[in-house]
Design an enzyme around this catalytic site. Sequence first.
Site, PDB file in Angstrom:
ATOM      1  CG  ASP A 132       1.524  -3.425   7.409  1.00  0.00           C
ATOM      2  OD1 ASP A 132       1.118  -3.381   8.584  1.00  0.00           O
ATOM      3  OD2 ASP A 132       0.831  -3.834   6.465  1.00  0.00           O
ATOM      4  CD1 TRP A 164      -6.096 -12.875   8.338  1.00  0.00           C
ATOM      5  CD2 TRP A 164      -7.243 -14.312   9.610  1.00  0.00           C
ATOM      6  NE1 TRP A 164      -7.179 -13.305   7.613  1.00  0.00           N
ATOM      7  CE2 TRP A 164      -7.907 -14.180   8.374  1.00  0.00           C
ATOM      8  CE3 TRP A 164      -7.787 -15.170  10.572  1.00  0.00           C
ATOM      9  CZ2 TRP A 164      -9.081 -14.872   8.075  1.00  0.00           C
ATOM     10  CZ3 TRP A 164      -8.956 -15.856  10.270  1.00  0.00           C
ATOM     11  CH2 TRP A 164      -9.591 -15.702   9.031  1.00  0.00           C
ATOM     12  CB  CYS A 221     -12.811  -0.045  -5.476  1.00  0.00           C
ATOM     13  SG  CYS A 221     -13.415   1.639  -5.650  1.00  0.00           S
ATOM     14  CG  HIS A 281     -14.834  -4.786  -6.103  1.00  0.00           C
ATOM     15  ND1 HIS A 281     -15.800  -5.694  -6.475  1.00  0.00           N
ATOM     16  CD2 HIS A 281     -15.497  -3.794  -5.464  1.00  0.00           C
ATOM     17  CE1 HIS A 281     -16.998  -5.267  -6.092  1.00  0.00           C
ATOM     18  NE2 HIS A 281     -16.832  -4.111  -5.467  1.00  0.00           N
TER      19      HIS A 281
END
Length: 691
Positions: free
Chosen positions: A309, A399, A607, A611
């Site tokens: 990543d 970012w 979720c 959350h």
Amino acid sequence: MLKPRLSVLLFILGLACCCTGTTAAAQVAAGDWPNFGRDGSEQHYSPLTGIAVSNVEKLGLAWYFDLEPGFTVSAPVKGGDKLFTTTGHSHIRAFDAASGKLLWEFNAGVRDIAQSPLHMSWGNKGIAWWNDRVFLATTDGRVIALDDKTGQPLWHTRQFELSELRNSNGAPRVFDGKVIVGHGGADISPLRGYVTAYDALTGKQLWRFYSVPGDPSVPAANEAEKIMRATWKGDWYGKGGGGTAWNAFSYDAELNLVYLGIGNGFPYNQQLRSPGGGDNLFLASVVAVNADTGDYVWHYQVCPGEQWDCTASQDMTIATVPIDGKPRKVLMQAPKNGFFYVLDAATGEFISAEKFARVSWAERIDAKTGRPVENPGIRYQDKPGLFELWPGPQGAHSWLPQAYSERTGLVYIPVMDVGALIGAAPPDATGFTAGMGLTLIADAELPGSRRSFLKAWDPVSQRAAWSIELPGDWPGGVLATAGDLVFQGRIDGYLVAYDARSGEQVWSYKTDAPVVAPPISYSIKDKQYISVLTGNGSQGGGILATGNAAYRTDYQLPRRLLTFAIGGAAEVPAFAPPPLVPPDDPDFAPDEERVQAGAMAFATNACIVCHGTNAIGGGSAPDLRFSPAILNPDLFKAVVIDGSYKMQGMPASPTLPESVLEDIRHYLRLRAMQAPAEIATMSQPPPGTGE
Ligand code: HEC
């Protein structure tokens, strides 16, 4: 007769365009802040000196505006006499920049239009202003220009169809009358990332640059595609892709180059993505293209054959710095992978790179080849078990932007030390990242992890001039000013100013919510202002927020637009955070198997994105450990499956089986039971801040 007249007219128009076009882009008015990073250099630097180290102690709140809960992490922009903000899913507001009076609002209606959690999982990171227009890119793919006096749309277009697995939440940039937009989605499917430029006046598409190659059975479309194709090997087409530019673009008017910050590949595991290996261009690369045509000019790849990543989608600062004693225009980037790169802005030539954070994937960047010298065993394919990866996918810098001061010659970087555990996925693996061909515990419990810093980096000596450890692990975006000040928000709610030269803290202001958005500075009639949005959200407020668990960052905290000036004396109403109390659930008996299934479903059904990891809400959405809805199966179903709170930003999941829903609810009840012990250890404010 007509012909010559027309050409004279065109000539005059052409001249006028030239003057307003190029000079406006090259020289933004000192008191304006029209783009995310102010101008194409993305320096996040204001040339204003009204607020300086000598008078900053008199800096006070000039005016404020109360905002709704949710995503409030973007930078405002300022053009002419107005300040513009975007919050949530492209809710745009215009203010009188001096008084704070609300002039108009425009809500792009994303929550109505959105068809999947993908379009609602991230808030907007910013907007742009140019020539009496405000530009926005919605997560669902629309690009819109608004009249800055009325908030009425002037044009709108689409960069992708609603049904595509793409989302767009980065700030569009306007460089020399062109709107540059990108999108994300490379963590979800093997899509083909691209960046698009539109005419800012008409919305007409000017060019589109693809960042990974297309169908190999048809001839390459251009030079860039030829270069890319040679680096994707084996049976990759349809299986591998990515390379989305979801955040950063820079521009240099003199070189007429637009710089694109390109992201990671999909799947992460290169054996699945490009079975024959190769560098897989332009994944994790900075690419320079001709601003008028979008044609390839040069590239530099920070992670060849990326599989961690690794992205180069962090901001790219353009500045002239002394290299070997001579001034040289360079591009400076601190991407996720933990190395600070200095490249020649005109040619992409590698100048230098050093580690600015904890790094385990590579030893160094070879000065001759400009390629990383990877540490042995870092490619997980042939290795059993999990091992530590530094930085993890959160990155050493994400970012939230760095700032550069031409006065100090330093780059001020929000830095993270967050390690991960990584390994190849066993063939029978299920789970969050198994489809990517690996097991990745993105935010692992590791000694020395979940730390964050503000580092003042000297790009010439490639060393930190000073460094300050910050609370939490999601450090705010940075602003530098010609008053020798550096402003940065903190997860514990402070907005802080430092002396840019020494790092000495010279001012702070306690807000009622975390401050992670980058502040900006502007002036009206020679009076300088600092403006920032408060409130947590997005990446550090949802997924990967565990390092902030010691601080109150939640959804219930009030969010505001705060604007400061010397002598400002406005006050916000007193606020006491409501207590965090889980619902009373004395009869709950956890079932280990259901808890496990529920935890997995919480992650795989997105979720977790809003959350929070371990269901610790970081501010993007309510902390479900304290929600009465987890004890009410009917309400839980109405909210999660039927989407009764969709217009408040909670997406519907109509295809979620009810048994899975019940597993999730079971898991959340366990998390509620565990919560009191966890919040007992919360510190607010953190030790050592002296506040
Ligand atoms: C795109 C972000 C997002 C995703 C994904 C998401 N939620 Fe939400 N959720 C929200 C927001 C925002 C709210 C608060 C809405 C409001 O203000 O009323 C919310 C509210 C809720 C509530 C009501 C809480 C309360 O106390 O009122 C529950 C329960 C809930 N979500 C469960 C889930 C579950 C389970 C999933 C996964 C299937 C999920 N959510 C996925 C954003 C999200």
